[in-house]
Scaffold this motif. Structure first.
Motif, PDB file in Angstrom:
ATOM      1  N   ASP A  74      38.414  33.165  30.608  1.00 28.93           N
ATOM      2  CA  ASP A  74      38.794  34.537  30.942  1.00 28.93           C
ATOM      3  C   ASP A  74      37.822  35.148  31.943  1.00 28.93           C
ATOM      4  O   ASP A  74      38.237  35.867  32.854  1.00 28.93           O
ATOM      5  CB  ASP A  74      38.836  35.410  29.681  1.00 28.93           C
ATOM      6  N   GLN A  75      36.534  34.865  31.763  1.00 31.58           N
ATOM      7  CA  GLN A  75      35.528  35.384  32.695  1.00 31.58           C
ATOM      8  C   GLN A  75      35.739  34.807  34.083  1.00 31.58           C
ATOM      9  O   GLN A  75      35.625  35.520  35.082  1.00 31.58           O
ATOM     10  CB  GLN A  75      34.111  35.059  32.196  1.00 31.58           C
ATOM     11  N   GLU A  76      36.056  33.525  34.145  1.00 34.11           N
ATOM     12  CA  GLU A  76      36.303  32.881  35.441  1.00 34.11           C
ATOM     13  C   GLU A  76      37.522  33.477  36.133  1.00 34.11           C
ATOM     14  O   GLU A  76      37.501  33.717  37.338  1.00 34.11           O
ATOM     15  CB  GLU A  76      36.493  31.378  35.263  1.00 34.11           C
ATOM     16  N   ARG A  77      38.583  33.742  35.373  1.00 35.33           N
ATOM     17  CA  ARG A  77      39.800  34.316  35.962  1.00 35.33           C
ATOM     18  C   ARG A  77      39.584  35.746  36.428  1.00 35.33           C
ATOM     19  O   ARG A  77      40.241  36.206  37.350  1.00 35.33           O
ATOM     20  CB  ARG A  77      40.948  34.258  34.958  1.00 35.33           C
ATOM     21  N   ALA A  78      38.669  36.464  35.778  1.00 32.58           N
ATOM     22  CA  ALA A  78      38.433  37.870  36.115  1.00 32.58           C
ATOM     23  C   ALA A  78      37.420  38.044  37.235  1.00 32.58           C
ATOM     24  O   ALA A  78      37.203  39.160  37.701  1.00 32.58           O
ATOM     25  CB  ALA A  78      37.946  38.616  34.874  1.00 32.58           C
ATOM     26  N   ASP A  79      36.816  36.970  37.694  1.00 35.67           N
ATOM     27  CA  ASP A  79      35.778  37.049  38.720  1.00 35.67           C
ATOM     28  C   ASP A  79      36.372  36.689  40.079  1.00 35.67           C
ATOM     29  O   ASP A  79      36.920  35.614  40.259  1.00 35.67           O
ATOM     30  CB  ASP A  79      34.642  36.086  38.362  1.00 35.67           C
ATOM     31  N   SER A  80      36.242  37.598  41.036  1.00 37.19           N
ATOM     32  CA  SER A  80      36.840  37.370  42.357  1.00 37.19           C
ATOM     33  C   SER A  80      36.216  36.188  43.083  1.00 37.19           C
ATOM     34  O   SER A  80      36.826  35.622  43.971  1.00 37.19           O
ATOM     35  CB  SER A  80      36.717  38.627  43.213  1.00 37.19           C
ATOM     36  N   ARG A  81      34.993  35.807  42.697  1.00 36.21           N
ATOM     37  CA  ARG A  81      34.373  34.659  43.356  1.00 36.21           C
ATOM     38  C   ARG A  81      34.973  33.349  42.868  1.00 36.21           C
ATOM     39  O   ARG A  81      34.946  32.354  43.561  1.00 36.21           O
ATOM     40  CB  ARG A  81      32.867  34.665  43.116  1.00 36.21           C
ATOM     41  N   SER A  82      35.536  33.351  41.639  1.00 38.54           N
ATOM     42  CA  SER A  82      36.137  32.144  41.081  1.00 38.54           C
ATOM     43  C   SER A  82      37.656  32.139  41.217  1.00 38.54           C
ATOM     44  O   SER A  82      38.274  31.098  41.132  1.00 38.54           O
ATOM     45  CB  SER A  82      35.793  32.018  39.592  1.00 38.54           C
ATOM     46  N   ASN A  83      38.252  33.304  41.381  1.00 43.17           N
ATOM     47  CA  ASN A  83      39.703  33.431  41.435  1.00 43.17           C
ATOM     48  C   ASN A  83      40.102  33.928  42.823  1.00 43.17           C
ATOM     49  O   ASN A  83      39.952  35.112  43.126  1.00 43.17           O
ATOM     50  CB  ASN A  83      40.176  34.396  40.351  1.00 43.17           C
ATOM     51  N   PRO A  84      40.632  33.037  43.661  1.00 41.84           N
ATOM     52  CA  PRO A  84      40.998  33.443  45.027  1.00 41.84           C
ATOM     53  C   PRO A  84      41.996  34.596  45.068  1.00 41.84           C
ATOM     54  O   PRO A  84      42.003  35.376  46.011  1.00 41.84           O
ATOM     55  CB  PRO A  84      41.608  32.177  45.630  1.00 41.84           C
ATOM     56  N   ALA A  85      42.836  34.738  44.044  1.00 42.21           N
ATOM     57  CA  ALA A  85      43.819  35.820  44.028  1.00 42.21           C
ATOM     58  C   ALA A  85      43.145  37.189  43.944  1.00 42.21           C
ATOM     59  O   ALA A  85      43.726  38.195  44.342  1.00 42.21           O
ATOM     60  CB  ALA A  85      44.788  35.638  42.862  1.00 42.21           C
ATOM     61  N   LEU A  86      41.927  37.249  43.427  1.00 44.51           N
ATOM     62  CA  LEU A  86      41.212  38.519  43.301  1.00 44.51           C
ATOM     63  C   LEU A  86      40.229  38.774  44.437  1.00 44.51           C
ATOM     64  O   LEU A  86      39.592  39.816  44.486  1.00 44.51           O
ATOM     65  CB  LEU A  86      40.446  38.554  41.969  1.00 44.51           C
ATOM     66  N   ASN A  87      40.128  37.829  45.355  1.00 42.18           N
ATOM     67  CA  ASN A  87      39.182  37.959  46.452  1.00 42.18           C
ATOM     68  C   ASN A  87      39.685  39.027  47.413  1.00 42.18           C
ATOM     69  O   ASN A  87      40.758  38.887  48.000  1.00 42.18           O
ATOM     70  CB  ASN A  87      39.030  36.615  47.169  1.00 42.18           C
ATOM     71  N   PRO A  88      38.934  40.116  47.603  1.00 43.21           N
ATOM     72  CA  PRO A  88      39.411  41.175  48.504  1.00 43.21           C
ATOM     73  C   PRO A  88      39.551  40.718  49.947  1.00 43.21           C
ATOM     74  O   PRO A  88      40.309  41.301  50.712  1.00 43.21           O
ATOM     75  CB  PRO A  88      38.342  42.269  48.364  1.00 43.21           C
ATOM     76  N   LEU A  89      38.857  39.657  50.324  1.00 41.26           N
ATOM     77  CA  LEU A  89      38.955  39.164  51.694  1.00 41.26           C
ATOM     78  C   LEU A  89      40.250  38.396  51.937  1.00 41.26           C
ATOM     79  O   LEU A  89      40.637  38.184  53.084  1.00 41.26           O
ATOM     80  CB  LEU A  89      37.750  38.281  52.023  1.00 41.26           C
TER      81      LEU A  89
END
Length: 101
Positions: A74-89
């Motif tokens: 869950d922590q990995e999915r919630a972290d933008s560095r680990s989850n490309p879908a959450l990466n603001p870039l």
């Protein structure tokens, strides 16, 4: 001449140690997560961190290994560095709104 066997001991644990490994106390859970036991106590007090429960007549705080693994995922999915879908870039740039229109 006497030679000693250098064969590795059996890697298969007995059933009782395997069953015990399913549940970790605070010290072992902290080591498993790579953090201090104090951090786990603080998270528990704040109702943060991985799920825990009290077990036995002395009410020892315990963690299920499977719950720790799920919490880590869950922590990995919630972290933008680990989850490309959450990466603001990776998001398309937004056009600024025209306040006068």
């Amino acid at each position: 001449m006497h030679t000693r066997s250098l064969a590795a001991p059996s890697a298969v644990p007995d059933s009782t140690s395997a069953e015990r490994a399913c549940f970790l106390n605070v010290k072992d859970a902290a080591a498993y997560l790579g953090i201090s036991p104090h951090t786990l106590y603080v998270w528990r007090h704040r109702r943060q961190g991985p799920p825990s429960f009290r077990m036995g007549p002395r009410g020892r705080v315990m963690y299920r290994r499977t719950a720790l693994d799920a919490w880590i995922q869950d922590q990995e999915r919630a972290d933008s560095r680990s989850n490309p879908a959450l990466n603001p870039l990776s998001a398309a740039p937004q056009r600024p709104r025209n306040p006068g229109a």
